[in-house]
Design an enzyme around this catalytic site. Structure first.
Site, mmCIF file in Angstrom:
data_model
loop_
_atom_site.group_PDB
_atom_site.id
_atom_site.type_symbol
_atom_site.label_atom_id
_atom_site.label_comp_id
_atom_site.label_asym_id
_atom_site.label_seq_id
_atom_site.Cartn_x
_atom_site.Cartn_y
_atom_site.Cartn_z
ATOM 1 N N GLY A 2 -35.868 -7.862 -108.311
ATOM 2 C CA GLY A 2 -34.760 -8.245 -107.631
ATOM 3 C C GLY A 2 -34.616 -7.793 -106.149
ATOM 4 C CE LYS A 3 -35.826 -5.815 -100.896
ATOM 5 N NZ LYS A 3 -37.039 -4.801 -101.261
ATOM 6 N N GLY A 4 -31.632 -7.404 -102.770
ATOM 7 C CA GLY A 4 -30.311 -7.907 -102.246
ATOM 8 C C GLY A 4 -30.248 -7.603 -100.785
ATOM 9 C CG ASP A 28 -35.281 -2.722 -98.513
ATOM 10 O OD1 ASP A 28 -36.131 -2.477 -99.172
ATOM 11 O OD2 ASP A 28 -35.342 -3.596 -97.702
ATOM 12 C CB VAL A 36 -32.578 -12.912 -105.201
ATOM 13 C CG1 VAL A 36 -33.632 -13.964 -105.956
ATOM 14 C CG2 VAL A 36 -31.880 -13.879 -104.169
#
Ligand code: NAD
Length: 402
Positions: free
Chosen positions: A94-96, A135, A49
């Site tokens: 953002g992040k995934g 992460d 995202v």
């Protein structure tokens, strides 16, 4: 999590005076990528995202965890937009993630997943587009595989597309201790602003993993702070006289292996929250303090090094008792600031020493904390609200008065 995150932002943005359409537009992600990763005859849902790039390229980790879903990734990406902005960085959010249980996989299978992830997103990543980082359950090894795969697909050998890489592959000195070091610095700036920096204060620390361990070690720089209790998921160790921080080994070690904990009183882990200390540092998990244990808290200052370690109900109770909280968005920003510095080193083709990285990180973090304290005092709001408001103003532009 997504609805709580959005509600928090709506409340803060409304308090500043932004119109509803501006707030709702901000809450929508700029881009969302949903795809599948194949491993033999199994498929795993995968996401990236890209929430907001107003201040710079999207920045945020990639997690491998069975609980990953699009709403969680949306919430975490939105929080990254706030975190980078609150830290004053020229980066977006953002992040995934991949919904997979890495414990059931071999290292080769994890590598296959990492490489497919980078390959599928190859058109959407880059040093000026989107810069992922490790992460939950991902590390420098995973980032190195992704860098390599991206180069194979696009020919782009830019190390600045990922941060949290191994040192040999363009990673930064000082990344590992950065979140813990940043935590003690944030605490010190706060104490200075409250004119408490000259006072002898006691500290209890929950969590002795990467963040907690380096936080404890960094207390050597603050002789007025005495660490009197430490916990991990198994035990807590109390020594009202204070542990001799100088005896902590240079690299991370389990507390039960450290001789100086041998003379301490050993209790169950939940005792840490009840410790009679001036400061309580939460460096373990989310929701460490909830309605169930909040009334047992004795500390007057809490540092949130973990993400979301205090539930909303518990926060309200603590505020009503005058407990001051240094919120996660500021207290644990040392990690993302070190990532930013890794990106800058890669862009410039440089490799800074750990001292240089720490000095630059310290400057950025101190500035962010001071601005948030100033806003909290001038607007008579708590530090979390001040940091969120400052982040929103940086992303959305000057306050709109209604
Ligand atoms: P970690 O897995 O290295 O360490 C977690 C520690 O918490 C371990 O010591 C574990 O034993 C302890 N723990 C678990 N359950 C506990 C319990 N019930 N009581 C007491 N201790 C307990 O993780 P970490 O990298 O140190 O991260 C800690 C927190 O900080 C997480 O919330 C993480 O999201 C957040 N955080 C980490 C970074 C980073 O750079 N690593 C950056 C920002 C935020």
């Amino acid at each position: 999590m997504l609805s709580t995150t959005r509600e928090t932002i709506r409340k803060s943005a409304k308090a500043i005076g932004y119109p509803v359409d501006v707030i709702e537009k901000f809450l929508r992600s700029e881009a969302e990528h949903t795809f599948e990763i194949k491993l033999g005859n199994k498929t795993f849902p995968a996401f990236r995202v890209q929430h907001n790039s107003k201040l710079g390229p999207y920045k945020g980790g990639i997690r491998f965890h069975p609980g990953v879903n699009i709403d969680e990734v949306r919430a975490l990406a939105t929080l990254m937009t706030l975190k980078t902005a609150a830290a004053g960085l020229p980066l977006g959010g953002g992040k995934g993630g991949v919904a997979v249980n890495v414990k059931s996989l071999t290292p080769q299978e994890i590598e296959t997943i990492a490489r497919q992830y980078a390959r599928k997103l190859s058109n959407h990543l880059g040093p000026s587009i989107d810069i992922p980082a490790p992460d939950v359950n991902t590390d420098s090894r995973v980032m190195d595989w992704m860098v390599d795969e991206l180069e194979k697909v696009t020919g782009d050998n830019h190390q600045a597309t990922f941060t949290g890489k191994s040192i040999e592959n363009g990673g930064s000195e000082g990344r590992e201790p950065a979140t813990g070091n940043g935590g003690s610095l944030a605490l010190y700036e706060f104490l200075r602003a409250k004119k408490l920096d000259g006072k002898k204060l006691t500290v209890a620390l929950q969590g002795f993993g990467n963040v907690g361990y380096y936080f404890a070690r960094s207390l050597v720089n603050y002789p007025n702070l005495s660490l009197i209790a430490v916990s991990n998921s198994q035990n807590s160790w109390h020594n009202p006289e204070g542990f001799d921080i100088k005896q902590l080994p240079a690299n991370i070690t389990r507390p039960e292996m450290i001789p100086m904990f041998g003379n301490a009183k050993q209790l169950s882990p939940d005792n840490i929250v009840k410790t009679d200390s001036d400061i309580l540092v939460l460096a373990a998990l989310e929701n460490a303090i909830t309605a169930d244990n909040v009334k047992t808290v004795k500390a007057k200052i809490i540092v949130e090094l973990a993400n979301g370690p205090i539930s909303e109900g518990a926060s309200e109770y603590l505020a009503s008792k005058g407990v001051m909280v240094i919120p996660d968005i500021l207290a644990n920003a040392g990690g993302v600031i070190a990532s930013y510095l890794e990106w800058r080193q890669n862009l410039a083709g440089k490799h800074w020493s750990e001292e240089e990285v720490n000095r630059k990180m310290g400057h950025i973090l101190s500035t962010a904390i001071r601005s948030a304290i100033e806003r909290a005092e001038s607007e008579k709001i708590d530090l979390r609200e001040a940091a969120i408001q400052l982040a929103l103003i940086r992303v959305l532009g000057v306050k709109v008065t209604s």
